[in-house]
Design an enzyme around this catalytic site. Structure first.
Site, PDB file in Angstrom:
ATOM      1  N   HIS A  45      34.849   1.089  -9.344  1.00  0.00           N
ATOM      2  CA  HIS A  45      34.671   2.138 -10.355  1.00  0.00           C
ATOM      3  C   HIS A  45      33.210   2.613 -10.420  1.00  0.00           C
ATOM      4  O   HIS A  45      32.285   1.939  -9.939  1.00  0.00           O
ATOM      5  CB  HIS A  45      35.095   1.627 -11.726  1.00  0.00           C
ATOM      6  CG  HIS A  45      34.287   0.437 -12.180  1.00  0.00           C
ATOM      7  ND1 HIS A  45      33.022   0.546 -12.704  1.00  0.00           N
ATOM      8  CD2 HIS A  45      34.587  -0.884 -12.195  1.00  0.00           C
ATOM      9  CE1 HIS A  45      32.558  -0.652 -13.009  1.00  0.00           C
ATOM     10  NE2 HIS A  45      33.492  -1.539 -12.697  1.00  0.00           N
ATOM     11  N   GLY A  46      32.984   3.748 -11.058  1.00  0.00           N
ATOM     12  CA  GLY A  46      31.630   4.261 -11.265  1.00  0.00           C
ATOM     13  C   GLY A  46      30.832   3.406 -12.241  1.00  0.00           C
ATOM     14  O   GLY A  46      31.384   2.557 -12.955  1.00  0.00           O
TER      15      GLY A  46
ATOM     16  N   LEU B 191      28.127   1.921 -18.899  1.00  0.00           N
ATOM     17  CA  LEU B 191      26.992   1.633 -19.773  1.00  0.00           C
ATOM     18  C   LEU B 191      26.639   0.152 -19.723  1.00  0.00           C
ATOM     19  O   LEU B 191      25.465  -0.220 -19.734  1.00  0.00           O
ATOM     20  CB  LEU B 191      27.315   2.073 -21.207  1.00  0.00           C
ATOM     21  CG  LEU B 191      27.592   3.569 -21.396  1.00  0.00           C
ATOM     22  CD1 LEU B 191      27.960   3.865 -22.850  1.00  0.00           C
ATOM     23  CD2 LEU B 191      26.383   4.407 -20.974  1.00  0.00           C
ATOM     24  N   TRP B 192      27.648  -0.711 -19.648  1.00  0.00           N
ATOM     25  CA  TRP B 192      27.384  -2.150 -19.583  1.00  0.00           C
ATOM     26  C   TRP B 192      26.810  -2.561 -18.233  1.00  0.00           C
ATOM     27  O   TRP B 192      26.063  -3.530 -18.156  1.00  0.00           O
ATOM     28  CB  TRP B 192      28.653  -2.937 -19.896  1.00  0.00           C
ATOM     29  CG  TRP B 192      28.931  -3.043 -21.370  1.00  0.00           C
ATOM     30  CD1 TRP B 192      28.309  -2.352 -22.378  1.00  0.00           C
ATOM     31  CD2 TRP B 192      29.891  -3.892 -22.006  1.00  0.00           C
ATOM     32  NE1 TRP B 192      28.823  -2.705 -23.595  1.00  0.00           N
ATOM     33  CE2 TRP B 192      29.803  -3.652 -23.404  1.00  0.00           C
ATOM     34  CE3 TRP B 192      30.813  -4.817 -21.539  1.00  0.00           C
ATOM     35  CZ2 TRP B 192      30.608  -4.318 -24.321  1.00  0.00           C
ATOM     36  CZ3 TRP B 192      31.624  -5.481 -22.452  1.00  0.00           C
ATOM     37  CH2 TRP B 192      31.514  -5.230 -23.831  1.00  0.00           C
TER      38      TRP B 192
ATOM     39  N   GLU C 246      39.499  -6.627 -13.354  1.00  0.00           N
ATOM     40  CA  GLU C 246      38.353  -7.455 -13.020  1.00  0.00           C
ATOM     41  C   GLU C 246      38.647  -8.916 -13.338  1.00  0.00           C
ATOM     42  O   GLU C 246      39.515  -9.232 -14.170  1.00  0.00           O
ATOM     43  CB  GLU C 246      37.125  -6.981 -13.805  1.00  0.00           C
ATOM     44  CG  GLU C 246      35.845  -7.805 -13.613  1.00  0.00           C
ATOM     45  CD  GLU C 246      35.327  -7.835 -12.198  1.00  0.00           C
ATOM     46  OE1 GLU C 246      36.036  -8.398 -11.340  1.00  0.00           O
ATOM     47  OE2 GLU C 246      34.213  -7.329 -11.953  1.00  0.00           O
TER      48      GLU C 246
ATOM     49  N   GLY D  68      34.033  -4.824  -9.179  1.00  0.00           N
ATOM     50  CA  GLY D  68      33.149  -5.498  -8.245  1.00  0.00           C
ATOM     51  C   GLY D  68      33.537  -6.924  -7.916  1.00  0.00           C
ATOM     52  O   GLY D  68      33.671  -7.295  -6.740  1.00  0.00           O
TER      53      GLY D  68
ATOM     54  N   ARG E 163      37.473   2.295 -17.063  1.00  0.00           N
ATOM     55  CA  ARG E 163      36.408   2.632 -16.122  1.00  0.00           C
ATOM     56  C   ARG E 163      36.941   2.814 -14.709  1.00  0.00           C
ATOM     57  O   ARG E 163      36.443   3.633 -13.939  1.00  0.00           O
ATOM     58  CB  ARG E 163      35.317   1.562 -16.163  1.00  0.00           C
ATOM     59  CG  ARG E 163      35.731   0.136 -15.813  1.00  0.00           C
ATOM     60  CD  ARG E 163      34.589  -0.818 -16.128  1.00  0.00           C
ATOM     61  NE  ARG E 163      34.804  -2.207 -15.717  1.00  0.00           N
ATOM     62  CZ  ARG E 163      35.362  -3.136 -16.469  1.00  0.00           C
ATOM     63  NH1 ARG E 163      35.815  -2.830 -17.689  1.00  0.00           N
ATOM     64  NH2 ARG E 163      35.460  -4.388 -16.026  1.00  0.00           N
TER      65      ARG E 163
END
Length: 205
Positions: free
Chosen positions: A9-10, A13-14, A82, A151, A58
């Site tokens: 994903h792009g 904010l976190w 995730e 990720g 996200r």
């Protein structure tokens, strides 16, 4: 042969704040929204048969930016989420290091068997993700499929597919909207997958 295009994903904010996200969610940052548009543009000329996404927003927003160029809608699957970081989710790396010093050290030494309270182990992430892939491969021979995920989950799954030990999965860096393309050739039971590229980011220029 089936081609799987894995996309992280792009930026969120976190991500910018270096917080553990896991299965909590954080919206895409302005940079992340731009990254999502760029990866969608980059893949628009590929013949893509289906787009799958984690149900976390996200990932889904990123998947939609790809799917729209192919008159598709992403299919959501919770197995693409995730890795759960349990009680660490929402906290920064520094906060976790100070609050859980012993666990932080233990996990740094052995990520494979050290469980964060209420979290998942790497092998558990791989099992659910590969369960998705097995069902997907069975119904998509000779197709090209996009899978938008996260990720940590992607690093672990790609490592597993390429027979890399899970404790070395962090060597497979996955950038925001980085592309990893694998082909399921099934030429041999020992080498069923071939890597075309790992973490391609040329589209971000």
């Amino acid at each position: 042969m089936t081609t799987i295009i894995f996309v992280r994903h792009g930026e969120t904010l976190w991500n910018k704040e270096r917080r553990y996200q896991g299965q909590k969610d954080s919206p895409l940052s302005p940079k992340g929204l731009l990254q999502a548009e760029k990866v969608g543009e980059f893949l628009r000329n590929r013949k893509i048969h289906a787009v799958y996404s984690s149900d976390l927003k996200r990932a889904l927003v990123t998947a939609e930016s790809i799917a729209k160029h192919h008159q598709l809608r992403p299919t959501v699957d919770v197995r693409l989420r995730e890795m759960s970081f349990g009680v660490w989710e929402g906290q920064t790396r520094e906060e976790v290091r100070l609050q859980y010093p012993d666990l932080w050290k233990a996990r740094g030494q052995d990520i494979v068997t050290t469980r964060i309270p209420e979290g998942e182990l790497p092998e558990e992430v791989v099992q659910r993700f590969r369960g998705f892939l097995d069902s997907c491969l069975a119904k998509a021979p000779n197709q090209t499929i996009v899978v938008v995920s996260h990720g940590g989950a992607l690093r672990l799954t790609i490592a597993s597919l390429l027979h890399i030990p899970l404790n070395k999965a962090s060597c497979l860096h996955q950038s925001n909207t980085g592309i990893t393309e694998l082909i399921f050739t099934n030429k041999s039971p020992h080498v069923p997958w071939e890597a075309v590229c790992i973490n391609c980011t040329g589209h971000l220029g």
